[in-house]
Design an enzyme around this catalytic site. Structure first.
Site, PDB file in Angstrom:
ATOM      1  CG  ASP A 181      -1.828  -1.180   1.268  1.00  0.00           C
ATOM      2  OD1 ASP A 181      -1.511  -2.353   0.820  1.00  0.00           O
ATOM      3  OD2 ASP A 181      -3.094  -0.999   1.823  1.00  0.00           O
ATOM      4  CG  HIS A 243      -8.463   2.343  -0.070  1.00  0.00           C
ATOM      5  ND1 HIS A 243      -9.185   3.264   0.538  1.00  0.00           N
ATOM      6  CD2 HIS A 243      -8.244   1.241   1.018  1.00  0.00           C
ATOM      7  CE1 HIS A 243      -9.274   3.260   1.937  1.00  0.00           C
ATOM      8  NE2 HIS A 243      -8.746   1.956   2.145  1.00  0.00           N
ATOM      9  CG  ASP A 679     -21.280  25.162  -7.615  1.00  0.00           C
ATOM     10  OD1 ASP A 679     -21.227  24.483  -6.547  1.00  0.00           O
ATOM     11  OD2 ASP A 679     -21.844  26.159  -7.574  1.00  0.00           O
ATOM     12  CD  GLU A 728     -18.834  30.126   7.655  1.00  0.00           C
ATOM     13  OE1 GLU A 728     -20.090  30.267   8.516  1.00  0.00           O
ATOM     14  OE2 GLU A 728     -18.338  30.817   7.218  1.00  0.00           O
TER      15      GLU A 728
END
Length: 747
Positions: A181, A243, A679, A728
């Protein structure tokens, strides 16, 4: 001769007390040093256990989240009216209507501005192109999206021609280098190339999966590896890891990295990567003697069958192939409480009609990944043992149905499931239906058998005990014992199994009497100084040679004690956050033992409650001095285990219970918000937030009324423009370590 004799005669007359004292002092120092090293080793081991337990708990969370994504995919259109858009693109494979020639021409027509100063690739690639890539990435440059798309397109065309299992011979090279990995650690890859040389005809490599996620340079790593694959197709080999999966990439950072680095072409790159990852070979064999896979094997692994698998169909190992319920005998238990079955309210029962019910049935198998194994099989478990819900019996039942795999030994939970639940060995438990439903275990389809084979190769881990059982610690694949290894090696005439998938402190580890080797190449995986990386070189004699290294910046000058302390501190912080995020469950458990409300319970009772809630299999008694305070009477002041952390901000409209839920599922919410934020402006509408949270809370079984969601949405719309800055929002629900705050204030 004379001088020596005189000295000996002179010493014979002196007392020996001085030398005996020196010897005793040396023995005391030796004993002290041994105890000191033993204590450091104990701290290093439990630190490692914490990191590993938290990592595997995160993988279980991802399996739960993938179930939610399927749920969201079914419901997002009805709630939003605009269609799932990027959600469906990320979760479902899309048939590309364009031919290879048209797509290639389209990529060639992308305009690269004159201001671009990075490497400009020409195909077919040359040594100068790979050298330019290495130099550019060392200088922190980014390859233009046009060349990334062209590179992925060429890689896809090449991989389509490759078999599922690659057979190599050492007769054409002195030695083959095998790497484990990398997980986005470009420094480790560059260090390997520096120490061992670049891939070439004389220096072949095998990279054993998990190139991406977690690290910040995953894109650079796959660009380098794919470039060398095209340059030296007979001497550069890549196995798929767990993964190399677009759903895993949503949680562990690669999807976000791609969209941030390639805003204009990010979607096309991600779509192409889905195909490339699914086309990577799943195993490599050296000299018909050494088998190399990413995860491991199971008692059902069949390399002959695996050779005929259509691997490109398995876009994600986290999603069971779609299968019509027409082949299943569905017996509803909605009204059969007399037979000991309990009705279950569906989170989807939002007032929809029978049309929605029919859609549920068509989508059933995508949700019921835990129900795929027959009672005689122990492989391909993709389910989590963790109970998500916190307070109601309804939630307990739902999670028991979702998360309990077959034939899996489980520790007794804090709140045992209702005895009226049907036995999981008698039926398949299916989540998200209006009632628990009984499905007669069907004969697996060819597609499902192929999926199981690949899941086992990508997700499994070795264990010391004989046998094969579901890997409930990770939530996917299986645990395979020495007897399973021995049978597979003997069947195919192999002598060695090399795998990766697990971080090891020294970079490698041998087990099963030396027949299984784990190799891991990302150093400092959990924390700076936490582990070494390693690679293997193997020649015609098939005797592996191990090479270790460690990319080190800040820890180079630290002592052993300081390195252990740094890693230990980071692990304990992560563990304290886990405790804080499960505060209500833990307090309920503590108070069951604290009948008189003294705020104190015994150490054993504290450890029992913490293990039953977190289910992390850690040495809680050993960790107790670092997590919780003792009272003068020797009992534990259990509330002190929450004192080290506190909420980042206070949102008045959010109740404590809802806040705790947000702390706990903060990572999941970040993934979901990033999908909705098409976006990548960092903002979503209040309506999108409200709808998404309703779905998510329904999936988790969290009972939050609409008014609480609306109040929370309005409270975090700080500038009242109808949009939410979810960065936030997530920052408001981040826990803060008080010690760090004090250090910043004093600093």
């Amino acid at each position: 001769m004379g001088c020596g004799t005189s000295v000996a005669i002179e010493n014979q007359g002196k007392p020996r007390g001085h030398s005996e004292t020196a010897m005793k002092a040396a023995i005391l120092i030796q004993r002290w040093y041994r105890r000191y090293i033993a204590r450091l080793e104990m701290r290093r081991r439990y630190t490692w256990n914490i990191f590993q337990s938290i990592e595997y708990a995160g993988e279980q969370d991802q399996l739960q989240l993938s179930s939610f994504f399927s749920f969201m995919l079914d419901n997002f259109t009805q709630l939003n009216g605009n269609g799932p858009d990027l959600i469906s693109h990320l979760l479902d494979s899309v048939v590309d209507p364009l031919t290879e020639e048209v797509r290639q021409t389209r990529y060639e027509q992308i305009v690269v501005p004159d201001s671009y100063t990075g490497p400009r690739l020409t195909f077919p690639l040359s040594v100068s192109d790979t050298n330019a890539l290495l130099s550019a990435f060392k200088e922190q440059q980014t390859l233009h999206g046009k060349y990334v798309l062209q590179l992925l397109h060429e890689t896809k065309k090449f991989l389509k021609q490759m078999p599922n299992v690659i057979y190599l011979s050492t007769s054409y090279a002195k030695e083959i280098t095998i790497c484990g990995d990398l997980h986005g650690s470009l420094d480790d890859l560059l260090l390997i190339f520096y120490k061992n040389g670049l891939p070439s005809d004389e220096n072949p490599y095998i990279f054993n999966g998990d190139f991406v996620d977690r690290g910040k340079k995953s894109m650079e790593i796959i660009i380098i590896l794919f470039a060398f694959l095209l340059l030296y197709p007979d001497h550069m080999h890549l196995n798929r890891g767990n993964h190399e999966d677009h759903i895993m990439n949503l949680r562990y950072g690669f999807t976000k990295e791609v969209m941030q680095k390639y805003k204009a072409h990010g979607r096309d790159i991600l779509q192409l990567l889905q195909d490339v990852f699914s086309l990577l070979p799943v195993a490599t064999v050296i000299d018909n003697k050494v088998l190399i896979v990413h995860g491991g094997i199971s008692d059902n692994t069949d390399l002959d069958f695996l050779s005929s698998v259509e691997r490109y169909r398995v876009k994600s190992a986290l999603r069971l192939p779609k299968r019509s319920l027409d082949h299943l005998e569905v017996v509803s238990s909605r009204s059969s409480s007399r037979q000991g079955r309990v009705g279950l309210e569906s989170p989807r029962s939002l007032g929809r009609s029978s049309r929605a019910s029919r859609k549920r049935k068509s989508h059933l198998t995508r949700q019921a990944s835990c129900s795929s194994s027959s009672s005689s099989s122990s492989s391909s478990s993709l389910c989590s043992p963790r109970l998500l819900s916190r307070n109601t019996s309804r939630n307990t039942l739902r999670n028991t149905a979702m998360n309990t795999p077959r034939n899996t030994p489980r520790k007794t939970p804090q709140h045992p499931p209702s005895p009226s639940l049907p036995s999981p060995t008698d039926m398949l438990q299916v989540p998200f239906l209006d009632s628990i439903m009984s499905l007669a275990p069907p004969e697996p389809s060819r597609e499902e058998m192929e999926w199981r084979q690949i899941v086992d190769l990508l997700w499994s881990d070795p264990k010391c005990q004989n046998g094969c059982s579901p890997n409930t610690f990770r939530g996917g694949g299986c645990y395979f014992g020495p007897d399973v290894t021995q049978r597979l090696l003997q069947k195919h005439g192999f002598c060695l199994l090399i795998r990766s998938h697990e971080c090891k402190q020294e970079g490698y580890e041998l087990c099963h009497d030396g027949q299984v080797i784990t190799i891991f190449s990302a150093s400092n995986y959990y924390e700076e100084g936490s582990n070494r990386g390693a690679y293997i070189k193997i020649g015609p004699e098939l005797v592996p040679r191990f090479f270790q290294y460690q990319v080190s910046r800040s820890t180079r000058k630290l002592t052993l004690h300081q390195r252990v302390s740094v890693a230990e501190g980071s692990a304990l912080k992560a563990l304290q956050e886990k405790l804080f995020a499960h505060r209500s469950e833990l307090m309920a458990g503590f108070q069951q033992y604290d009948k008189n409300n003294t705020g104190r319970i015994s150490t054993g009772e504290w450890a029992t409650v913490v293990e039953s809630v977190l289910k992390m299999d850690l040495p809680w008694r050993t960790l107790r001095p670092r997590l919780v305070r003792l009272a003068p009477d020797g009992n534990v002041e259990y509330e002190s285990c929450f004192e080290a952390v506190s909420p980042g901000q206070s949102v008045p409209q959010v109740t404590p219970n809802l806040a705790e839920t947000l702390y706990r599922y903060r990572t999941d919410l970040a993934i979901i918000f990033n999908i909705i934020d098409k976006d990548h402006s960092g903002q979503i509408s209040i309506e999108e937030f409200r709808q998404t949270w309703k779905l998510f809370s329904s999936h988790l079984g969290v009972d939050v009324d609409d008014q609480a969601i609306d109040d929370m949405a309005r409270s975090i719309d700080f500038n009242k423009d109808g949009s939410i800055d979810f960065n936030e929002f997530l920052e408001a629900f981040r826990v803060v370590h008080k010690l760090d705050v004090k250090e910043q204030q004093h600093g």
